[in-house]
Structure formats: structure tokens, C-alpha cells
Design a protein around this motif. Structure first.
Motif, PDB file in Angstrom:
ATOM      1  N   TYR A 214      -1.836   0.913   5.235  1.00 15.78           N
ATOM      2  CA  TYR A 214      -2.676   2.009   5.701  1.00 15.78           C
ATOM      3  C   TYR A 214      -4.087   1.504   5.970  1.00 15.78           C
ATOM      4  O   TYR A 214      -4.563   0.573   5.296  1.00 15.78           O
TER       5      TYR A 214
ATOM      6  N   SER B   4       1.057   5.538  -2.215  1.00 14.83           N
ATOM      7  CA  SER B   4       0.368   6.315  -1.196  1.00 14.83           C
ATOM      8  C   SER B   4       0.312   7.784  -1.556  1.00 14.83           C
ATOM      9  O   SER B   4       1.284   8.361  -2.028  1.00 14.83           O
TER      10      SER B   4
ATOM     11  N   THR C 103      -0.455   8.690  10.788  1.00 19.71           N
ATOM     12  CA  THR C 103       0.168   9.226   9.577  1.00 19.71           C
ATOM     13  C   THR C 103       0.331  10.734   9.660  1.00 19.71           C
ATOM     14  O   THR C 103       0.937  11.342   8.780  1.00 19.71           O
TER      15      THR C 103
ATOM     16  N   MET D 115      -0.010  10.002   0.727  1.00 22.86           N
ATOM     17  CA  MET D 115       0.360  10.710   1.936  1.00 22.86           C
ATOM     18  C   MET D 115       1.655  11.486   1.743  1.00 22.86           C
ATOM     19  O   MET D 115       2.521  11.098   0.962  1.00 22.86           O
TER      20      MET D 115
ATOM     21  N   ALA E 265      -6.506   6.184   5.543  1.00 25.64           N
ATOM     22  CA  ALA E 265      -5.116   6.624   5.461  1.00 25.64           C
ATOM     23  C   ALA E 265      -4.709   7.489   6.655  1.00 25.64           C
ATOM     24  O   ALA E 265      -3.811   8.321   6.540  1.00 25.64           O
TER      25      ALA E 265
ATOM     26  N   SER F 261       0.809  -1.218   0.000  1.00 32.51           N
ATOM     27  CA  SER F 261       0.000   0.000   0.000  1.00 32.51           C
ATOM     28  C   SER F 261       0.843   1.268   0.000  1.00 32.51           C
ATOM     29  O   SER F 261       0.383   2.316  -0.400  1.00 32.51           O
TER      30      SER F 261
END
Length: 334
Positions: free
Chosen positions: A41, A21, A62, A23, A45, A17
Motif C-alpha cells: 500500500y 491492513s 483500494t 482496509m 492506503a 503490508s
């Protein structure tokens, strides 16, 4: 991979994942955890769970990378993780090399308890929750010579709790062991289309699963609406697709009537098959080589238009579909 911290700038070889991402860059302190085997995640997320050789599942925020908790109970390295989604988002499954599988439930913020435990023969190579629209079920890829896929299914679909009843079903999939598995998306492509046939189409796609294993086969399976009886629909093959498959990944639904499955092998072969419409045969769309043994495959979560491939000792590449169905590498600075 053995590294004191996990940085999202560079996905570890076995990460799934993390590779695609959205992020921002963050680091998570894994000092003393040993080898990192998996990181996933949650569906929002907001949290990252990691699996490592010390047998501990760690959960991080995160937003800043702070550790939120440690889940202890495995006696051997934890090799796979899967978060629940939808009404089951409070659940997290973990599996280890000795065949131990645990489903954890967050009863209050940062407070976890064991929801259910199961032991399978051999290593539990991969665990994966099905799409929540089908209910609560966990698929387990068995690493023993019989190559069994085990389904752990909860009877009470609407609520989670320690008193819930569970059913166990299994079927032989790959002689020599199951290396990986991936669920098909639940949303029927027809729900995103228009036209007179849409009203007659099912709201959900058939419940399907793709697996690969030590017999070098990539297989598509389908079940009934109770997820109890599984039958093999197709075996996917391709000229130039050589070696033992390491991972498979079913593309998320993008609103088209077609389905796509990607697979990668220890010899660096990557193949993508397409099914133009449910019920039709699968055909090879593209096959290519990467410079190293394939570790993990990952589709971009929302549209599935980008395929991430991790290979070798830390290598990774992104691909997108080009003209005539050929998958082309995306430059890192694109």
C-alpha cells in the motif's frame, strides 16, 4: 503464490503490508500476472502496487479495486516494491531478480515516468525507502554472494525531478546474500515523552537499519546524517532461533524509549529483541515457533502493538505482547 486474484481476506504468504491492513475486503484482478511476489500500500492506503513474475508492476485503487496503471520495464520477475512517503509520496521503487532497480515517479494522476534506474550484482531481493525525514534514500538488499547493501541517495532532498543527482554507496553486510532489511522509525521516542530531559533530546532518532542474510546473522547498522557511512552496531542472536533468516521488521515508534526488532527463519523460528534505550545493548525478549517456514513479518502501522507472521503455503498468525514480554497469539475471532 499463483492466483488469478488477490483477496485481502487472506494475505498471500509473502505479503508484508497486507497482513495487518485496516482496509475493507477487496479483490484485485491479477489474471495472467503469474506468481505474486510482493504487494504494498502507499502511505495513504489509497493505492496498492503489486509485483509479479511477468515483470509488470500494477497499481490498483483500494476503493473498488480498479486497476490504475501498469509499469513496464523489468525483464525478469519483479520481487520487491516500496512507496515513498511524505514529500516523496509520488515515488515508487521496484526491483527484480536480475538486479534491476527502477524508481518511478507519478508526474500526473495515473501518469508515471522513470525517475532513476540502477543495476546491482545478483538479485535485488528487497528495496525500501528510508523515512522521509532523513531525505530521499533507497536501500537495496543484494542477493549475490558478497551480500552487499546498496544505498541510492539523492543529493537534492527537497524536490524530485529527472535532473536530480544521485549517489550510490554500498557496504558488505552478509556473506552469501542479504535476505531482507527494514528501516528504524525516524521519530525519537523522547518527542512523545515528558520531563526535564525531553528538551535536551534529539527530535529525530539516529538513522538505523536492520538486515539479515545467508550467514544466519541479524545485524543492526547506523549511519551519519548524510546516510553515506554505515557501521555495524550489533549482531542479534538467540538460543532456539535456528535456520536462515527470511525477514526482519523494525517496530514503528509507539512513544516508548525502547525499540523492538522481529525476525523469522526458514525453520519457523520467530524472535523479538528489545533495546530499552538507544545506545544500550539489545536483549532477547521472546522466541517461538510457527508451523511453517516464515515468509514475511509485519507490524501494525500505527502503534506497532501487533505482529503479523506469514508462513508456509498461505498460513498467517497475529501476535501481541503479553505479560513479561512474551508474545501471544491473537485468536482469529478476537
Amino acid at each position: 503464490l499463483c492466483h488469478p486474484s488477490l483477496s485481502l481476506l487472506r494475505a498471500p504468504p509473502r505479503q508484508s503490508s497486507l497482513l495487518l491492513s485496516p482496509m475493507p475486503c477487496a479483490s484485485y484482478n491479477l489474471a495472467g500476472a503469474g506468481t505474486l511476489y510482493d504487494a504494498q500500500y502507499d502511505s495513504a492506503a489509497r493505492r496498492l502496487a503489486t509485483a509479479s513474475s511477468d515483470g509488470v508492476v500494477r497499481i490498483f485503487s483500494t476503493s473498488g479495486g480498479a486497476q490504475l496503471g501498469e509499469l513496464r520495464g523489468h525483464q525478469t520477475p519483479v520481487v520487491s516494491l516500496s512507496w515513498g512517503a511524505g514529500s516523496f509520496a509520488s515515488l515508487l521503487a521496484s526491483s527484480s531478480e536480475d538486479g534491476s532497480v527502477t524508481i518511478w515517479r507519478e508526474v500526473r494522476p495515473q501518469e508515471w515516468q522513470t525517475e532513476h534506474r540502477l543495476h546491482v550484482t545478483g538479485a535485488a531481493n528487497v528495496v525500501a525507502f528510508c523515512p522521509p525525514e532523513y531525505g530521499l534514500a533507497l536501500a537495496i538488499a543484494g542477493g549475490d554472494d558478497l551480500g552487499i547493501v546498496t544505498m541510492l541517495i539523492r543529493n537534492e532532498r527537497a524536490k524530485a525531478g529527472p535532473g536530480s543527482e544521485w549517489q550510490v554507496r554500498s557496504f558488505p553486510a552478509h556473506q552469501g546474500g542479504v535476505a531482507a532489511l527494514s528501516w528504524a522509525p525516524s521519530t525519537s521516542p523522547a518527542t512523545m515523552a515528558t520531563g526535564p530531559a525531553v528538551g535536551r533530546a534529539a527530535a529525530m532518532a539516529p538513522c538505523r537499519l536492520v538486515t539479515c542474510g545467508a550467514d544466519k546473522a541479524v545485524c543492526v547498522w547506523q549511519t551519519d546524517n548524510k546516510l553515506l557511512d554505515w557501521r555495524k552496531q550489533f549482531s542479534l542472536t538467540a538460543a532456539g532461533f535456528s535456520g536462515h533468516p527470511r525477514d526482519v521488521a523494525w517496530r514503528p515508534n509507539v512513544g516508548l524509549p525502547s525499540s523492538l526488532i522481529a525476525a523469522g527463519t526458514e525453520e519457523g523460528s520467530v524472535a523479538v529483541w528489545v533495546q530499552d534505550m538507544d545506545g544500550r545493548d539489545w536483549r532477547l525478549q521472546s522466541c517461538w515457533q510457527v508451523p511453517g517456514d516464515v515468509r514475511r513479518l509485519s507490524w501494525s502501522r500505527t502503534a506497532g502493538v501487533v505482529l503479523g507472521v506469514s508462513f508456509g503455503a498461505g498460513g498467517s498468525a497475529l501476535y501481541r505482547e503479553g505479560p513479561c514480554g512474551k508474545w501471544e497469539p491473537i485468536p482469529l475471532d478476537a
